[in-house]
Motif scaffolding. Structure first.
Motif, mmCIF file in Angstrom:
data_model
loop_
_atom_site.group_PDB
_atom_site.id
_atom_site.type_symbol
_atom_site.label_atom_id
_atom_site.label_comp_id
_atom_site.label_asym_id
_atom_site.label_seq_id
_atom_site.Cartn_x
_atom_site.Cartn_y
_atom_site.Cartn_z
ATOM 1 N N ASN A 74 0.947 -1.307 -0.097
ATOM 2 C CA ASN A 74 -0.136 -0.006 -0.230
ATOM 3 C C ASN A 74 0.425 1.568 0.218
ATOM 4 N N GLU A 75 2.239 1.555 0.906
ATOM 5 C CA GLU A 75 2.932 2.215 0.886
ATOM 6 C C GLU A 75 3.594 2.825 -0.150
ATOM 7 N N ILE A 76 3.884 1.265 -1.387
ATOM 8 C CA ILE A 76 4.763 2.379 -2.585
ATOM 9 C C ILE A 76 4.077 2.981 -3.761
ATOM 10 N N SER A 77 1.648 2.307 -3.484
ATOM 11 C CA SER A 77 1.416 3.020 -3.859
ATOM 12 C C SER A 77 1.183 4.255 -3.486
ATOM 13 N N TYR A 78 1.026 4.650 -2.264
ATOM 14 C CA TYR A 78 0.485 6.118 -2.114
ATOM 15 C C TYR A 78 2.035 6.815 -2.068
ATOM 16 N N ARG A 79 3.401 6.163 -1.929
ATOM 17 C CA ARG A 79 4.318 7.592 -1.667
ATOM 18 C C ARG A 79 4.043 7.524 -3.293
ATOM 19 N N ALA A 80 4.360 7.255 -4.255
ATOM 20 C CA ALA A 80 4.407 7.095 -6.094
ATOM 21 C C ALA A 80 3.244 8.557 -6.553
ATOM 22 N N ILE A 81 1.943 7.440 -4.949
ATOM 23 C CA ILE A 81 0.832 8.786 -6.552
ATOM 24 C C ILE A 81 1.022 9.862 -5.816
ATOM 25 N N LEU A 82 1.709 10.393 -4.011
ATOM 26 C CA LEU A 82 1.930 11.496 -3.707
ATOM 27 C C LEU A 82 2.575 11.888 -4.375
ATOM 28 N N LEU A 83 3.436 11.464 -5.226
ATOM 29 C CA LEU A 83 4.890 12.317 -5.624
ATOM 30 C C LEU A 83 4.299 12.602 -7.409
ATOM 31 N N GLN A 84 3.515 12.173 -7.800
ATOM 32 C CA GLN A 84 3.521 11.929 -9.144
ATOM 33 C C GLN A 84 2.307 13.276 -9.130
ATOM 34 N N GLN A 85 1.882 13.906 -7.773
ATOM 35 C CA GLN A 85 1.206 15.108 -8.188
ATOM 36 C C GLN A 85 1.586 15.992 -7.655
ATOM 37 N N GLN A 86 2.855 16.184 -5.838
ATOM 38 C CA GLN A 86 3.527 17.195 -5.901
ATOM 39 C C GLN A 86 4.161 16.960 -6.978
ATOM 40 N N LEU A 87 4.592 16.558 -7.748
ATOM 41 C CA LEU A 87 5.237 17.319 -9.649
ATOM 42 C C LEU A 87 4.947 17.713 -10.049
ATOM 43 N N GLY A 88 2.873 17.859 -10.053
ATOM 44 C CA GLY A 88 2.094 17.791 -10.900
ATOM 45 C C GLY A 88 1.974 17.227 -12.566
ATOM 46 N N SER A 89 2.851 15.510 -12.448
ATOM 47 C CA SER A 89 3.192 14.733 -13.300
ATOM 48 C C SER A 89 1.982 14.370 -14.013
ATOM 49 N N ARG A 90 2.289 14.264 -14.974
ATOM 50 C CA ARG A 90 0.548 13.634 -15.890
ATOM 51 C C ARG A 90 0.765 11.902 -16.075
ATOM 52 N N ILE A 91 2.233 11.441 -15.754
ATOM 53 C CA ILE A 91 2.199 10.423 -16.232
ATOM 54 C C ILE A 91 0.405 9.304 -14.600
ATOM 55 N N ALA A 92 0.550 8.169 -15.246
ATOM 56 C CA ALA A 92 -0.838 7.942 -15.283
ATOM 57 C C ALA A 92 0.324 6.708 -14.486
ATOM 58 N N THR A 93 -0.591 6.402 -12.656
ATOM 59 C CA THR A 93 -0.008 5.899 -11.490
ATOM 60 C C THR A 93 -0.485 4.619 -10.766
ATOM 61 N N GLY A 94 -0.383 3.485 -10.588
ATOM 62 C CA GLY A 94 -1.779 2.985 -9.413
ATOM 63 C C GLY A 94 -0.874 1.618 -9.567
ATOM 64 N N HIS A 95 -1.299 1.072 -8.675
ATOM 65 C CA HIS A 95 -0.594 -0.225 -7.497
ATOM 66 C C HIS A 95 -1.495 -1.918 -8.585
ATOM 67 N N ILE A 96 -0.604 -2.803 -8.739
ATOM 68 C CA ILE A 96 -1.548 -4.219 -9.406
ATOM 69 C C ILE A 96 -1.139 -4.660 -7.499
ATOM 70 N N HIS A 97 -2.228 -5.899 -6.935
ATOM 71 C CA HIS A 97 -1.981 -6.955 -6.436
ATOM 72 C C HIS A 97 -2.105 -8.253 -7.539
ATOM 73 N N THR A 98 -1.001 -8.943 -7.434
ATOM 74 C CA THR A 98 -1.229 -10.060 -7.742
ATOM 75 C C THR A 98 -1.897 -10.994 -6.532
ATOM 76 N N PRO A 99 -2.282 -12.199 -7.339
ATOM 77 C CA PRO A 99 -2.727 -13.000 -6.401
ATOM 78 C C PRO A 99 -1.564 -13.839 -4.768
ATOM 79 N N ARG A 100 -2.202 -14.167 -4.529
ATOM 80 C CA ARG A 100 -1.606 -14.873 -3.310
ATOM 81 C C ARG A 100 -0.835 -15.999 -3.973
ATOM 82 N N LEU A 101 0.819 -16.288 -3.337
ATOM 83 C CA LEU A 101 1.074 -17.211 -3.490
ATOM 84 C C LEU A 101 2.014 -18.264 -1.949
ATOM 85 N N ALA A 102 1.878 -19.435 -1.820
ATOM 86 C CA ALA A 102 2.486 -19.372 -0.825
ATOM 87 C C ALA A 102 3.768 -20.737 -0.864
#
Length: 382
Positions: free
Chosen positions: A329-357
């Motif tokens: 969650n934090e990597i996504s938050y930091r990435a989106i926050l930074l994108q907004q702070q720098l006024g970037s137009r780059i699409a940004t977001g996080h994908i969770h893959t299925p879990r694997l034991a």
């Protein structure tokens, strides 16, 4: 010279006092060698080359460059392996720890201080994670940066793999065409360590990306739940009672969420942010796993619920974002926050893959196939 070879094994070479100079991750090496010797020794030739060159090195000015070169060589070999069908991210992780151990324990031909060892360790870390290998071809018209994570929770499953790390190795340099445009993906591997996040590893990586605006999409990936989840509302705070790979606990929990740090100060930003990935296009992909647009969050005021909009989350205290309360969650938050702070137009977001034991090469390969299709659908919107 210290040799890390399959014949002798790491138990022969690494059962020296480790705890004095190495960390918790390195201390797991003997157990890992016992559990999966072929995985641990896969890149022993590269590790041995580092050992030989390091101990023979007489030029203090060239040693950092040499160490970084061997780290990049390790990354590139792991990428080639996965591209050729050897679906295993674990050898990269454990070989990096072998390199770290060598740099802490051995001595070059000239005297070396502790602060110099730290520089060398950081050099091999950065290079072996792909940070020095982000190179888009001149003809790349759509550029995607993707991040994966190291294996984690290794005290539960020493043989644990991470599908997001596998994705990073499988997709580094991956090129394809969509709507007549050439697409290229470059990737890096992120450590599962709170200290690295607090020190600004994500901001250091992404600041030039967002300032330059020549990349079209930033996708952070981690291992999650039962399906593919695209996390709509990442939250600011940590709340997971889970250790990182150094067994560090933040002290946070769902009753006492804590904001992360950045360079020694509290990371300032809204309690929640919202992704900008083309989720509708991504969800058109049909595959083995469902693809969810995950709106679920947890706040101190309302508990867990499905949020319909970012405005609905104003004046709330984040406990868990859509991506949870851990580093994914934090990597996504930091990435989106930074994108907004720098006024970037780059699409940004996080994908969770299925879990694997543990580790399952076939299942992870199937995940990569579906993830490739998801990224292709996303690229078609750019």
């Amino acid at each position: 010279m210290l040799k890390l070879c399959p014949t002798l094994g790491l138990l022969t070479t690494l059962l020296l006092p480790l705890s004095v100079t190495a960390g918790v991750e390195e201390d797991r090496l003997p157990k890992a060698e016992q559990a999966m010797p072929d995985v641990i020794s896969r890149y022993s030739a590269i590790v041995n080359d580092l050992s030989d060159k390091y101990q023979r090195q007489k030029n203090e000015l060239k040693v950092t460059q040499m160490v970084a070169h061997e780290g990049q060589r390790l990354w590139q070999q792991a990428v080639r392996d996965v591209s050729s069908g050897h679906y295993d991210d674990r050898s990269l992780y454990w070989s990096r720890l072998q390199m770290r151990t060598l740099l802490q324990r051995q001595q070059p031909a000239f005297g070396i201080a502790d602060w110099q060892r730290e520089i060398l360790t950081k050099a091999v870390e950065k290079a072996s994670r792909g940070f020095s290998d982000i190179n888009y071809a001149d003809d790349a018209q759509i550029k995607i940066l993707l991040t994966g994570f190291d294996p984690f929770f290794l005290d539960r499953h020493i043989e644990q793999s991470n599908p997001s790390g596998m994705a990073a190795l499988a997709l580094d340099g991956y090129r394809f065409q969509v709507n007549g445009k050439q697409v290229q993906i470059e990737t890096v591997m992120i450590p599962v360590r709170f200290a690295d996040f607090d020190a600004g590893i994500i901001e250091s990586l992404l600041t030039p990306i967002y300032r330059d605006n020549r990349v079209n999409m930033v996708v952070t990936v981690s291992m999650g739940r039962n399906d593919f989840d695209i996390e709509r509302f990442p939250g600011r705070n940590r709340s997971a009672k889970a250790p990182d790979n150094r067994n560090v606990m933040t002290g946070a929990d769902k009753e006492h969420p804590q904001p992360p740090k950045l360079d020694g100060k509290t990371l300032n930003g809204p309690e929640f942010v919202e992704f900008s990935l083309p989720v509708a296009a991504i969800q058109t992909v049909k595959g083995q796993w469902k693809i969810n647009d995950n709106h679920t969050v947890t706040t101190l005021q309302r508990g867990t619920f499905v949020a319909n909009s970012l405005s609905e989350l104003q004046n709330s205290t984040a406990v868990e974002g859509s991506g949870g309360g851990y580093l994914s969650n934090e990597i996504s938050y930091r990435a989106i926050l930074l994108q907004q702070q720098l006024g970037s137009r780059i699409a940004t977001g996080h994908i969770h893959t299925p879990r694997l034991a543990g580790y399952d090469a076939q299942t992870e390969q199937q995940m990569i196939v579906q993830l490739k299709a998801m990224l292709t659908a996303a690229a078609a919107t750019l």
